[in-house]
Design an enzyme around this catalytic site. Structure first.
Site, PDB file in Angstrom:
ATOM      1  N   HIS A 224     -10.716  -3.286  -5.349  1.00 35.71           N
ATOM      2  CA  HIS A 224      -9.822  -3.107  -4.206  1.00 35.71           C
ATOM      3  C   HIS A 224      -9.138  -1.747  -4.197  1.00 35.71           C
ATOM      4  CE1 HIS A 224      -6.373  -4.529  -1.515  1.00 35.71           C
ATOM      5  NE2 HIS A 224      -7.456  -4.876  -0.854  1.00 35.71           N
ATOM      6  N   HIS A 404      -0.551  -2.945   7.205  1.00 33.93           N
ATOM      7  CA  HIS A 404      -1.372  -3.091   6.002  1.00 33.93           C
ATOM      8  C   HIS A 404      -0.836  -2.264   4.834  1.00 33.93           C
ATOM      9  CE1 HIS A 404      -5.426  -2.846   3.845  1.00 33.93           C
ATOM     10  NE2 HIS A 404      -5.198  -4.133   3.960  1.00 33.93           N
ATOM     11  N   LYS A 406       1.153  -1.110   1.664  1.00 36.79           N
ATOM     12  CA  LYS A 406       1.701  -1.791   0.489  1.00 36.79           C
ATOM     13  C   LYS A 406       2.663  -0.813  -0.182  1.00 36.79           C
ATOM     14  CE  LYS A 406      -3.009  -2.911   0.714  1.00 36.79           C
ATOM     15  NZ  LYS A 406      -3.026  -4.091   1.468  1.00 36.79           N
ATOM     16  N   ASP A 411      16.369   1.835  -4.070  1.00 36.93           N
ATOM     17  CA  ASP A 411      17.549   2.713  -4.037  1.00 36.93           C
ATOM     18  C   ASP A 411      17.255   4.078  -3.428  1.00 36.93           C
ATOM     19  OD1 ASP A 411      18.922   0.670  -5.275  1.00 36.93           O
ATOM     20  OD2 ASP A 411      18.739   1.529  -7.280  1.00 36.93           O
TER      21      ASP A 411
END
Length: 486
Positions: A224, A404, A406, A411
């Site tokens: 992936h 899509h 990720k 902070d």
């Protein structure tokens, strides 16, 4: 009583129950979450034949004898290279100067990958800008282009990438592309792929799947990662496959996929190149040259070291590293946490860490796509919403396509961007990669990106959510029960 009757009445049922008992004992002693164990037990005892067959195919993370042996054989060589890299004081970040030292220490101790300083990073957040930058860098390539992708679809803007690769090959640049067998299957069988191979571009299919192999290795393990490395110096990683969203999964009716890629100019590119080289040698048996990177590109000071930690996960890599890294980042937060993920079915420990963060006063925001291409994930992810909303977590539903990206921002200082979804498949089954970046300018770019996502989202109203139909809750729980089986 004839022999056939004895087999049918006595032997087959006894063998079936012995198999069920054996699988049950295996589940009870296996190191995994209790939810996964209960889900398998429920499936096996409700539909025994289907459940046992499913467990034999999907229940164990079997890398395959040949691949697992290759990984073990090659590990010392690549570990030695990483050790040599760790000894380059001009490149390796001093842990004491890093605010999020535990996260970097964890990955160094478990992976052997050091945190590298002096990198220049930028977020690219539109298909046009991503493809244009990739093509421009390919045009400047001098000796090597190495790529890893889950999905490659030679349509739209990607055709221009293919042409740039052909031009680079004619200049003498070595090009090696590693593609996942399932994700890139249509392309691997296409004329476009054959044409690239005829021109001398090496394209290798990884984690090949067929019915025969399912008895020797788990067939749903996926490569992936999305990685591009050019001349060991320029690299890309992030959420975007090598696709043009205008031509990708339009039949899903979720809108265009919204992705980012991180462009890196710096020494950490050599670490991403090491991952590609390792995967390539495991798959082909061909050894590729590995070079140490050049000196830091960006000036370093005590205030900002422009440090990047590569987090590599997958079968045969250290267990639980993805959720451990994520948990460390969440618990380190003092002011804010922003998370984007298309698939949000985390472990209970990660969900609880987010809830605790909100309860201790950290502003926690989660941005998810309003429409999802996975029906199961769409329902299962909602299981956590009640507790998260009650703790004060803000949940946003992005409505301008399938988000899509990720990413995690802590902070406004620590950013994690890569290929990992917030689900158990990414945590334990896929080969994934992420960059943990402690760089103020880059964190600001990620923060601006998140603000743009929130501006195109609807915030989930807690009262309206709690008033949803009762049958929705039943569906959510049913889908969630089987989420550990993915």
């Amino acid at each position: 009583m004839n022999f056939e009757h004895i087999i049918l009445v006595y032997i087959i049922p006894v063998l079936a129950w012995l198999t069920i008992i054996s699988v049950t004992l295996r589940l009870l002693v296996k190191k995994q979450s209790s939810s996964a164990t209960l889900s398998w037990l429920m499936l096996i005892y409700l539909v025994p034949i289907v459940g046992v067959l499913a467990y034999f195919i999907f229940g164990e993370v079997k890398l395959g004898t040949k691949r697992a042996k290759a990984f073990r054989t090659l590990h010392p060589k690549y570990h030695d290279w990483l050790t040599h890299l760790s000894q380059q004081s001009a490149l390796v970040s001093i842990p004491k100067s890093l605010q999020y030292r535990p996260l970097f220490d964890l990955n160094y101790q478990r992976l052997g990958i050091p945190c590298i300083k002096g990198n220049e990073l930028h977020i690219l957040d539109t298909p046009e800008s991503i493809i244009q930058h990739i093509i421009k860098d390919i045009e400047q390539a001098q000796y090597s282009i190495n790529m890893v992708f889950y999905i490659w679809s030679n349509k739209g803007l990607v055709e221009k990438v293919s042409q740039a690769l052909l031009d680079a090959k004619q200049r003498g640049v070595e090009i090696r592309i590693l593609l996942d067998s399932v994700g890139s299957r249509p392309f691997l069988k296409s004329k476009a792929c054959r044409d690239l191979r005829k021109q001398g571009i090496d394209i290798v299919e990884t984690l090949y799947v067929n019915l025969f192999r399912m008895f020797f290795s788990r067939i749903d393990l996926r490569q992936h990662r999305k990685i591009i490395v050019i001349d060991n110096q320029i690299s890309y990683t992030g959420s975007m496959n090598m696709v043009d969203p205008a031509f990708f999964k339009q039949e899903s009716n979720v809108g265009n996929w919204v992705d980012v890629m991180v462009r890196v100019n710096g020494a950490v590119s050599a670490v991403l190149n090491c991952l590609h080289t390792w995967d390539w040698e495991i798959e082909t048996g061909m050894e590729l040259p590995l070079f140490l990177p050049n000196c830091p590109l960006v000036p370093i000071d005590d205030y900002d070291t422009h440090s990047v930690q590569v987090i590599a996960t997958g079968p045969a890599f250290p267990d639980d590293l993805a959720p451990q890294s994520l948990a460390l980042a969440i618990y380190a937060a003092r002011e804010s946490i922003v998370i984007t993920s298309p698939y949000f079915v985390p472990s209970h420990s990660i969900a609880e860490a987010l809830r605790i963060a909100a309860l201790r006063g950290v502003e926690v925001s989660i941005i998810l796509p309003k429409k999802n291409d996975s029906l199961m994930v769409s329902w299962a992810s909602r299981t956590f919403f009640d507790d998260l909303l009650a703790a004060g977590v803000k949940i946003y539903e992005f409505k301008a396509g399938l988000l899509h990206t990720k990413s995690v921002l802590i902070d406004n200082k620590l950013a994690l961007v890569g290929t990992m979804n917030m689900d158990l498949r990414s945590f334990f089954l896929n080969f994934e990669v992420a960059l943990a970046v402690e760089d103020l300018a880059f964190a600001n770019e990620v923060s601006i990106l998140h603000e743009s996502y929130i501006a195109n989202s609807d915030r989930l109203d807690s009262e309206k959510w709690l008033a949803r139909p009762f049958y929705h809750r039943i569906i959510e729980r049913l889908f969630f029960l089987f989420s550990p089986l993915l």
